[in-house]
Enzyme design. Structure first.
Site, mmCIF file in Angstrom:
data_model
loop_
_atom_site.group_PDB
_atom_site.id
_atom_site.type_symbol
_atom_site.label_atom_id
_atom_site.label_comp_id
_atom_site.label_asym_id
_atom_site.label_seq_id
_atom_site.Cartn_x
_atom_site.Cartn_y
_atom_site.Cartn_z
ATOM 1 N N ASP A 41 -6.372 0.831 0.756
ATOM 2 C CA ASP A 41 -6.089 1.104 2.277
ATOM 3 C C ASP A 41 -7.658 0.518 3.087
ATOM 4 O O ASP A 41 -8.477 0.034 2.267
ATOM 5 C CB ASP A 41 -6.058 2.679 2.678
ATOM 6 C CG ASP A 41 -7.089 3.487 1.943
ATOM 7 O OD1 ASP A 41 -7.980 2.758 1.363
ATOM 8 O OD2 ASP A 41 -7.172 4.622 2.381
ATOM 9 N N LYS A 80 0.879 -1.260 0.143
ATOM 10 C CA LYS A 80 0.034 -0.110 -0.025
ATOM 11 C C LYS A 80 0.909 1.219 -0.115
ATOM 12 O O LYS A 80 0.701 2.130 -0.676
ATOM 13 C CB LYS A 80 -0.885 0.012 1.129
ATOM 14 C CG LYS A 80 -1.880 1.265 1.115
ATOM 15 C CD LYS A 80 -1.275 1.893 2.467
ATOM 16 C CE LYS A 80 -2.041 3.394 2.297
ATOM 17 N NZ LYS A 80 -1.425 4.472 3.318
#
Length: 217
Positions: free
Chosen positions: A139, A121
């Site tokens: 996320d 991420k």
DNA sequence: ATCCCGAGGG
DNA sequence: CCCTCTGGAT
């Protein structure tokens, strides 16, 4: 499951809800963006932006952060939470940048993820926002939205969510779509009290329809 | 699956 | 009080 075509219709509406969505972490350099993004794990960007001025004032670059005292770093980022781990990670990341990458950020997802505290991420965020390299950082918000819109099974992993979004969204829109979805999740489709009652994409949303149609929780 | 971990919101 | 926040490492 919501089809690709229907998802793209919903995404177009979400674009219009937050036309100016973009990354909100404060930074002056790609290195600072990297550090801010590492710090943002399980923390709000507001909280990160509150702490980074003091941190970057003392340690503006990899060279200085690499030799900083852990206790000094901790004191500057304590308000963010998870501060022991994060202090250790950002110092080690700075040191690795100096020793293994000539003090420069690798513009490569696999290499970036070799840095401590940098996972998939974070790598996607930094490459996308600092260099415009296409990627979708999944996320907590994107994961929640994907599951509420039902484009993936409820038990899907974040990697499954990322793959599905990459399949559905044209590559040139990955980075911007990421930001629009973040804003949508942060300010409208919130985790706790989502504003389904006044949601422009309710007709696309399994979660919202069941929530409003069903009995009170 | 679990730990890390403070601040802000409801 | 409990939940959530641009997760990552073990």
């Amino acid at each position: 499951m919501l089809s690709k075509k229907r998802f793209l219709e919903a995404l177009a509406i979400i674009f219009e809800m937050f036309p100016e969505a973009k990354g909100e972490l404060h930074s002056k350099t790609p290195f600072q963006l990297l550090i801010a993004t590492i710090l943002s794990a399980q923390a709000t960007d507001k909280g990160v932006n509150k702490a980074t001025p003091a941190l970057f004032s003392a340690y503006p670059d990899a060279k200085s952060l690499a030799v900083a005292d852990i206790s000094s770093i901790e004191s500057k980022i304590k308000s963010i939470g998870l501060f022991h781990t994060k202090a250790k990670n950002i110092k080690a990341a700075a040191k690795m940048l100096m020793e293994d990458f000539d003090g420069e950020l690798p513009k490569d997802k696999v290499l970036l993820q070799k840095l401590p505290g940098v996972g998939r991420k974070t790598a996607n965020v930094v490459l996308g926002d600092a260099y415009g390299i296409p990627g979708i950082a999944v996320d907590t918000h994107l994961d929640r939205i994907a599951k509420r819109l039902n484009i993936v099974p409820q038990k899907a992993s974040v990697l499954d969510v990322e793959k599905t979004l990459m399949r559905y969204i044209p590559e040139e829109k990955w980075v911007t779509a990421h930001h629009h979805l973040i804003f949508f999740g942060r300010y409208h489709c919130t985790a706790k009290n989502p504003n389904c009652e006044n949601c422009p994409v309710l007709s696309y949303c399994k979660f919202g329809q069941e929530r409003l149609g069903g009995f009170d929780a």
